[in-house]
Design a protein around this motif. Structure first.
Motif, PDB file in Angstrom:
ATOM      1  N   LEU A 159     -14.425  21.993  14.858  1.00 14.00           N
ATOM      2  CA  LEU A 159     -15.066  21.904  14.298  1.00 14.00           C
ATOM      3  C   LEU A 159     -15.256  20.921  13.260  1.00 14.00           C
ATOM      4  O   LEU A 159     -14.991  19.820  12.458  1.00 14.00           O
ATOM      5  CB  LEU A 159     -16.508  22.528  13.684  1.00 14.00           C
ATOM      6  N   LEU A 160     -15.415  21.503  11.399  1.00 11.52           N
ATOM      7  CA  LEU A 160     -14.900  21.427  10.457  1.00 11.52           C
ATOM      8  C   LEU A 160     -13.863  20.676  10.002  1.00 11.52           C
ATOM      9  O   LEU A 160     -13.856  19.251   9.237  1.00 11.52           O
ATOM     10  CB  LEU A 160     -15.890  22.491   9.992  1.00 11.52           C
ATOM     11  N   GLU A 191     -17.909  31.845  14.652  1.00 16.07           N
ATOM     12  CA  GLU A 191     -17.327  31.014  13.448  1.00 16.07           C
ATOM     13  C   GLU A 191     -15.746  30.410  13.640  1.00 16.07           C
ATOM     14  O   GLU A 191     -15.470  29.469  12.890  1.00 16.07           O
ATOM     15  CB  GLU A 191     -17.374  32.714  11.960  1.00 16.07           C
ATOM     16  N   LEU A 207     -16.062  27.312  14.536  1.00 23.49           N
ATOM     17  CA  LEU A 207     -16.546  26.083  12.905  1.00 23.49           C
ATOM     18  C   LEU A 207     -15.578  25.891  12.651  1.00 23.49           C
ATOM     19  O   LEU A 207     -15.277  24.853  11.373  1.00 23.49           O
ATOM     20  CB  LEU A 207     -18.039  27.086  12.532  1.00 23.49           C
TER      21      LEU A 207
END
Length: 338
Positions: free
Chosen positions: A27-28, A20, A23
């Motif tokens: 990543l996001l 989590e 991400l």
């Protein structure tokens, strides 16, 4: 059986939290911060106390470490078609600075001999390891090109002792206390103190240098780095033991950590001033503490690489008392560069 299930559940929970974080932190958000050419730009700021650069909006210095980069996110930081990255960094820079500044003979000899520095420290700290090396029951180093090793490696046979030696090698530079050693290693204060003193036994110059630096800071009210960057220590003469202890640790840490920043900064200036590197179309695109990344044309990468290493290994006109070896590679992306 219940205990096993509980452990597996906890492991899954921790893994989920790590995913989590990857991400949500990396990543996001990053793709949303690129420009029209798919490049991402960060702001670099100088820490006024140590001279180190920090990165923000976004922080590109806190990307997942290679061993934790399970999704190979560093592959996203890549050179455009027809271009390459040169990724170079210093090896054990702060330890080498400590060896130079303290004039510690044991550390200087270990760096000159090469090989695994932390294993050499373990030999100094534990007599039974030194005897095992003398009897050739373990090997300090071995060239795999010569075939299978005739004996186990020291770092494998005495992995626990080597980890402790490594912890102290870095921890002493930051003023590691016996309380922290006792807490982290689960030992008594007496054992922790004995371990620290064992480390100092072969490195008396380090202890003497630390005492001199703290005393000088008490007189002047500040400590300083190679290039004269001063860090003022308001609590160095405080009656408050906690505040004074923090200032004393800063007094001995700043010349080392700040000295590393001085070296990297001088190397960056030298790279910027190196005319041949510029003529061949190369430029710096990122600095991550002891690591520098350059980008340029693929066809000139092999010529530029040794020029980059030379600039970094000799950042000053006068060399230090210890070499500053630089490791690196030519790569298509940041992930491949390690």
């Amino acid at each position: 059986e219940e205990g096993k299930s509980a452990c597996e559940a906890l492991a899954s929970l921790l893994e989920g939290e790590a995913i989590e974080k990857l991400l949500s932190t990396f990543l996001l958000p990053l793709p949303e911060q690129t420009d029209q050419e798919s490049r991402i730009h960060t702001s670099l700021n100088i820490n006024t106390e140590t001279g180190r650069l920090s990165s923000q909006r976004p922080n590109l210095q806190n990307q997942p470490a290679l061993e934790k980069d399970v999704y190979k996110m560093r592959k996203a930081f890549s050179a455009p078609p027809g271009r390459k990255l040169i990724i170079v960094d210093y090896g054990q820079l702060e330890l080498r600075i400590m060896a130079h500044m303290t004039g510690c003979r044991s550390m200087l000899d270990a760096f000159e001999q090469g090989g695994d520095f932390h294993s050499r420290t373990a030999i100094d700290m534990y007599r039974y390891i030194a005897e095992a090396v003398e009897r050739k029951e373990v090997l300090l180093e071995w060239n795999t090109h010569d075939g299978p090793a005739p004996a186990p490696m020291l770092k494998d046979r005495f992995a626990s002792e080597r980890r402790k030696a490594k912890t102290l090698n870095f921890g002493i530079a930051y003023g590691m206390t016996k309380m922290k050693v006792a807490r982290d290693w689960g030992v008594s204060l007496e054992e922790a103190e004995e371990t620290i003193q064992t480390w100092y036994l072969a490195r008396k110059e380090v202890k003497q240098w630390q005492e001199e630096v703290i005393e000088r800071a008490r007189r002047k009210g500040y400590t300083e780095t190679f290039l004269g960057r001063r860090r003022y220590l308001a609590e160095i003469n405080s009656r408050d033991g906690i505040g004074r202890g923090h200032a004393e640790r800063a007094a001995i840490n700043t010349p080392i950590q700040g000295g590393a920043a001085d070296i990297v900064m001088m190397a960056m200036l030298k790279l910027q001033e190196e005319q041949r590197i510029r003529e061949l179309g190369w430029r710096m695109v990122m600095q991550i503490h002891d690591e520098i990344i350059l980008e340029g044309p693929e066809e000139t990468a092999e010529e530029v690489f040794p020029l980059v290493r030379a600039c970094m290994e000799q950042p000053f006109d006068s060399p230090l008392s210890v070499e500053l070896p630089v490791d690196g590679s030519i790569a298509n992306n940041w992930y491949e560069g390690k």
